[in-house]
Design a protein around this motif. Structure first.
Motif, PDB file in Angstrom:
ATOM      1  N   ASP A  72       0.833  -1.204   0.000  1.00 27.56           N
ATOM      2  CA  ASP A  72       0.000   0.000   0.000  1.00 27.56           C
ATOM      3  C   ASP A  72       0.867   1.254   0.000  1.00 27.56           C
ATOM      4  N   LEU A  73       1.889   1.265   0.842  1.00 26.77           N
ATOM      5  CA  LEU A  73       2.778   2.421   0.914  1.00 26.77           C
ATOM      6  C   LEU A  73       3.510   2.649  -0.403  1.00 26.77           C
ATOM      7  N   ALA A  74       3.897   1.565  -1.072  1.00 27.48           N
ATOM      8  CA  ALA A  74       4.572   1.720  -2.360  1.00 27.48           C
ATOM      9  C   ALA A  74       3.688   2.473  -3.343  1.00 27.48           C
ATOM     10  N   VAL A  75       2.388   2.166  -3.336  1.00 27.91           N
ATOM     11  CA  VAL A  75       1.450   2.865  -4.215  1.00 27.91           C
ATOM     12  C   VAL A  75       1.300   4.319  -3.779  1.00 27.91           C
ATOM     13  N   LEU A  76       1.101   4.541  -2.480  1.00 29.01           N
ATOM     14  CA  LEU A  76       0.897   5.894  -1.973  1.00 29.01           C
ATOM     15  C   LEU A  76       2.118   6.774  -2.214  1.00 29.01           C
ATOM     16  N   VAL A  77       3.305   6.256  -1.955  1.00 26.54           N
ATOM     17  CA  VAL A  77       4.522   7.033  -2.168  1.00 26.54           C
ATOM     18  C   VAL A  77       4.653   7.420  -3.632  1.00 26.54           C
ATOM     19  N   ARG A  78       4.429   6.469  -4.517  1.00 30.95           N
ATOM     20  CA  ARG A  78       4.580   6.747  -5.947  1.00 30.95           C
ATOM     21  C   ARG A  78       3.614   7.839  -6.392  1.00 30.95           C
ATOM     22  N   GLU A  79       2.353   7.732  -6.002  1.00 33.68           N
ATOM     23  CA  GLU A  79       1.379   8.711  -6.461  1.00 33.68           C
ATOM     24  C   GLU A  79       1.594  10.075  -5.798  1.00 33.68           C
ATOM     25  N   THR A  80       2.150  10.079  -4.593  1.00 33.19           N
ATOM     26  CA  THR A  80       2.491  11.352  -3.952  1.00 33.19           C
ATOM     27  C   THR A  80       3.631  12.032  -4.688  1.00 33.19           C
ATOM     28  N   VAL A  81       4.666  11.274  -5.021  1.00 31.45           N
ATOM     29  CA  VAL A  81       5.777  11.831  -5.793  1.00 31.45           C
ATOM     30  C   VAL A  81       5.278  12.346  -7.139  1.00 31.45           C
ATOM     31  N   ARG A  82       4.380  11.607  -7.768  1.00 33.44           N
ATOM     32  CA  ARG A  82       3.845  12.026  -9.067  1.00 33.44           C
ATOM     33  C   ARG A  82       3.122  13.377  -8.936  1.00 33.44           C
ATOM     34  N   ALA A  83       2.300  13.514  -7.887  1.00 29.91           N
ATOM     35  CA  ALA A  83       1.533  14.743  -7.712  1.00 29.91           C
ATOM     36  C   ALA A  83       2.439  15.928  -7.402  1.00 29.91           C
ATOM     37  N   VAL A  84       3.430  15.731  -6.524  1.00 25.55           N
ATOM     38  CA  VAL A  84       4.355  16.819  -6.211  1.00 25.55           C
ATOM     39  C   VAL A  84       5.145  17.218  -7.458  1.00 25.55           C
ATOM     40  N   SER A  85       5.548  16.245  -8.238  1.00 27.16           N
ATOM     41  CA  SER A  85       6.312  16.522  -9.451  1.00 27.16           C
ATOM     42  C   SER A  85       5.524  17.417 -10.396  1.00 27.16           C
ATOM     43  N   LEU A  86       4.262  17.100 -10.613  1.00 22.81           N
ATOM     44  CA  LEU A  86       3.441  17.894 -11.519  1.00 22.81           C
ATOM     45  C   LEU A  86       3.334  19.333 -11.039  1.00 22.81           C
ATOM     46  N   ARG A  87       3.264  19.542  -9.741  1.00 20.38           N
ATOM     47  CA  ARG A  87       3.187  20.898  -9.195  1.00 20.38           C
ATOM     48  C   ARG A  87       4.479  21.685  -9.435  1.00 20.38           C
ATOM     49  N   HIS A  88       5.560  20.976  -9.679  1.00 21.22           N
ATOM     50  CA  HIS A  88       6.842  21.626  -9.964  1.00 21.22           C
ATOM     51  C   HIS A  88       7.157  21.651 -11.461  1.00 21.22           C
ATOM     52  N   GLY A  89       6.172  21.327 -12.292  1.00 12.07           N
ATOM     53  CA  GLY A  89       6.402  21.320 -13.726  1.00 12.07           C
ATOM     54  C   GLY A  89       7.234  20.151 -14.203  1.00 12.07           C
ATOM     55  N   LEU A  90       7.265  19.086 -13.398  1.00 13.34           N
ATOM     56  CA  LEU A  90       8.061  17.905 -13.714  1.00 13.34           C
ATOM     57  C   LEU A  90       7.141  16.712 -13.954  1.00 13.34           C
ATOM     58  N   THR A  91       7.639  15.750 -14.690  1.00 13.88           N
ATOM     59  CA  THR A  91       6.967  14.467 -14.854  1.00 13.88           C
ATOM     60  C   THR A  91       7.841  13.385 -14.235  1.00 13.88           C
ATOM     61  N   ALA A  92       7.267  12.610 -13.328  1.00 11.93           N
ATOM     62  CA  ALA A  92       7.996  11.531 -12.672  1.00 11.93           C
ATOM     63  C   ALA A  92       7.748  10.221 -13.407  1.00 11.93           C
ATOM     64  N   SER A  93       8.815   9.501 -13.712  1.00 11.18           N
ATOM     65  CA  SER A  93       8.707   8.187 -14.345  1.00 11.18           C
ATOM     66  C   SER A  93       9.280   7.142 -13.406  1.00 11.18           C
ATOM     67  N   PHE A  94       8.477   6.123 -13.134  1.00  7.01           N
ATOM     68  CA  PHE A  94       8.908   5.012 -12.287  1.00  7.01           C
ATOM     69  C   PHE A  94       9.210   3.778 -13.131  1.00  7.01           C
ATOM     70  N   ALA A  95       9.381   3.983 -14.432  1.00 10.22           N
ATOM     71  CA  ALA A  95       9.651   2.888 -15.356  1.00 10.22           C
ATOM     72  C   ALA A  95      11.022   2.274 -15.077  1.00 10.22           C
ATOM     73  N   PRO A  96      11.215   1.012 -15.475  1.00  9.51           N
ATOM     74  CA  PRO A  96      12.531   0.389 -15.282  1.00  9.51           C
ATOM     75  C   PRO A  96      13.654   1.171 -15.936  1.00  9.51           C
ATOM     76  N   VAL A  97      13.393   1.748 -17.117  1.00 10.57           N
ATOM     77  CA  VAL A  97      14.390   2.596 -17.779  1.00 10.57           C
ATOM     78  C   VAL A  97      13.680   3.768 -18.437  1.00 10.57           C
ATOM     79  N   VAL A  98      14.315   4.915 -18.401  1.00 10.25           N
ATOM     80  CA  VAL A  98      13.891   6.065 -19.192  1.00 10.25           C
ATOM     81  C   VAL A  98      14.767   6.171 -20.430  1.00 10.25           C
ATOM     82  N   ASP A  99      16.066   5.982 -20.218  1.00 10.62           N
ATOM     83  CA  ASP A  99      17.047   5.982 -21.301  1.00 10.62           C
ATOM     84  C   ASP A  99      17.729   4.620 -21.318  1.00 10.62           C
TER      85      ASP A  99
END
Length: 491
Positions: A252-279
């Motif tokens: 449950d915490l893993a889900v909550l932490v991820r979605e919290t980071v996602r929401a904070v990121s958007l407020r800073h004009g950022l997009t958070a990716s939790f994918a195995p690789v971005v590059d």
């Protein structure tokens, strides 16, 4: 991308569902007290109203590792607890691109489930004003537990450990992510990172101090105990670790932490990716799982006569996990993109071995500092955040229980760990076995795993297998860059 025989995803009926109140079903309420559940839900709705909350997001994680949601007005929380919220079971066979496959037991437009929020996990969201969140358990229309509920699977495994061995598990996930400025680019585009300072460097912390401060503030306001937060190796990459919990609570915490980071990121004009690789040319992001075994307040990872102070039960549990790692990758490294990360000499745990504080070993044992009895634990390193955390933690427990069964089996030696590996396994002589290098290889091991199949049950096992096979077909013939581009915005 390669062609695939898949059904286009279609929307589910958006009309309000009505159903008889199922709180009197013996399997429907874990606390066995439907009146008390309704009373708690009404009190929770009143608290949400006082906190200015208008909507509650009810989430579960599908077999592709994506968090799905239905939301209800905050004042309808009692109805959601009493009767559940309708949702199609077809999402258990959705792929990462929202197309749909089918399995022997699940697929197609028929059927409906009830999503029931867990009030114990109800959280007012700090970074999404006016919203609260709760994970759900999923039930059949008549109130029976849904056989393919991933959260229910994790709970069953934790309860088995307690019932069969008197063992309680504590678990915690590390969350790594990459933040980019604006939107994530498509194929051929290069992400713009908020900082490119030295790996783990203070320069990165300085440049992103407002952002990371807000991540900390949001998590703290939500009652999440943060242990560490820091810049990671790759450009724009960060990690946060939170305090351990019970296995279901950790997921449950893993889900909550991820979605919290996602929401904070958007407020800073950022997009958070939790994918195995971005590059795909760089290092990836993991979703490492830490766990320890406890009985009557004693940590079984310390104070024993086994390797590095393990008790015999701890060693047998970890031996079971190590043995099942090739099959567990189908749960913990579930995307074709996962294998762009899982490479030797990248601290990803690409070899089927274990070691003391060895960050190249797939299974890392940590004796801890200070009071080792409190901090000793094991870390599964070969997994990432494309995984459904409920499936991962439940699968690891199932593998560990199979190892514990060997203690009294015909071959107790099977409950022993092999010799630990020091240093990079690439240079070991002989080299340990390489873990699967593709999702197809991992799926073959998963198919042959009796322990995981029995633990998951046929409906869930077959749905997972169908999704993995569907994504293998989906990405057949595509390049590493195309796989990364298609998945980095999905998790």
């Amino acid at each position: 991308m390669g062609t695939t025989r898949r059904t286009p995803a279609t929307g589910t009926d958006a009309a309000a569902h009505t159903t008889a109140d199922m709180t009197d079903h013996p399997d429907r309420r874990r606390d066995g007290d439907p009146w008390r559940a309704q009373e708690r839900a009404r009190a929770a709705a009143a608290r949400l109203a006082r906190a200015g909350v208008h909507g509650t997001a009810l989430t579960w994680v599908d077999n592709a590792g994506l968090t799905r949601v239905k939301a209800v007005p905050a004042n309808r929380l009692p109805q959601a607890v009493g009767a559940g919220v309708g949702m199609s079971p077809c999402f258990d066979v959705y792929l990462v691109d929202d197309s749909m496959t089918a399995s022997e037991h699940i697929g197609g437009p028929d059927g409906d489930l009830r999503l029931v929020p867990d009030l114990d996990r109800l959280t007012v969201l700090s970074a999404q004003p006016g919203w609260a969140w709760a994970p759900v358990d999923r039930y059949e229309q008549d109130g029976r537990p849904y056989a393919a509920c991933q959260r229910g699977f994790a709970r069953r495994m934790a309860e088995r450990a307690r019932a069969e061995h008197g063992i309680e598990l504590r678990a915690g996930f590390e969350t790594e992510w990459v933040a980019v400025q604006g939107e994530l680019p498509g194929a051929g585009g290069e992400p713009a990172y908020p900082t490119r300072g030295p790996a783990y460097g203070m320069a990165r912390l300085v440049e992103t101090s407002d952002y990371l401060r807000d991540v900390l503030a949001a998590l703290t306001a939500q009652g999440v105990e943060v242990l560490q937060i820091h810049p990671e190796y790759a450009a724009g990459q960060f990690e946060v670790s939170v305090a351990p919990s019970d296995p279901v609570g950790a997921a449950d915490l893993a889900v909550l932490v991820r979605e919290t980071v996602r929401a904070v990121s958007l407020r800073h004009g950022l997009t958070a990716s939790f994918a195995p690789v971005v590059d795909p040319s760089g290092v990836g992001s993991g979703g490492h799982l830490h766990l320890s075994l406890w009985r009557e307040g004693r940590n079984l990872c310390a104070g024993g006569e086994g390797p590095f102070g393990m008790t015999r039960e701890c060693e047998a549990f970890l031996a079971g996990v190590l043995r099942e790692l090739p099959a567990l990758l189908a749960l913990g490294a579930p995307s074709p993109a996962s294998y762009l990360r899982l490479r030797p000499s990248h601290w990803a745990g690409a070899f089927q071995c274990w070691g003391l504080e060895n960050r190249e070993a797939a299974l890392r044992f940590i004796t801890g500092s200070g009071s080792a009895a409190d901090t000793a634990n094991a870390e599964v390193k070969c997994v990432d955040s494309a995984a459904n955390p409920y499936l991962l933690v439940g699968g690891v427990i199932a593998a560990g229980l199979a190892g514990l069964a060997e203690l009294t089996g015909a071959d107790p030696a099977a409950a022993r760990l092999p010799e630990p590996v020091a240093g990079d396994p690439v240079h070991s002589d002989p080299a340990p076995r390489r873990l699967p290098g593709s999702l197809g290889e991992a799926l073959a091991h998963f198919d042959s795993s009796t322990a995981l199949r029995r633990a998951l049950g046929e409906p869930l096992f077959c749905a997972i297998r169908a999704v993995r096979a569907g994504e293998i077909e989906l990405f057949e013939g595509t390049s590493e860059q195309e796989i990364a581009a298609a998945t980095r915005g999905r998790y």
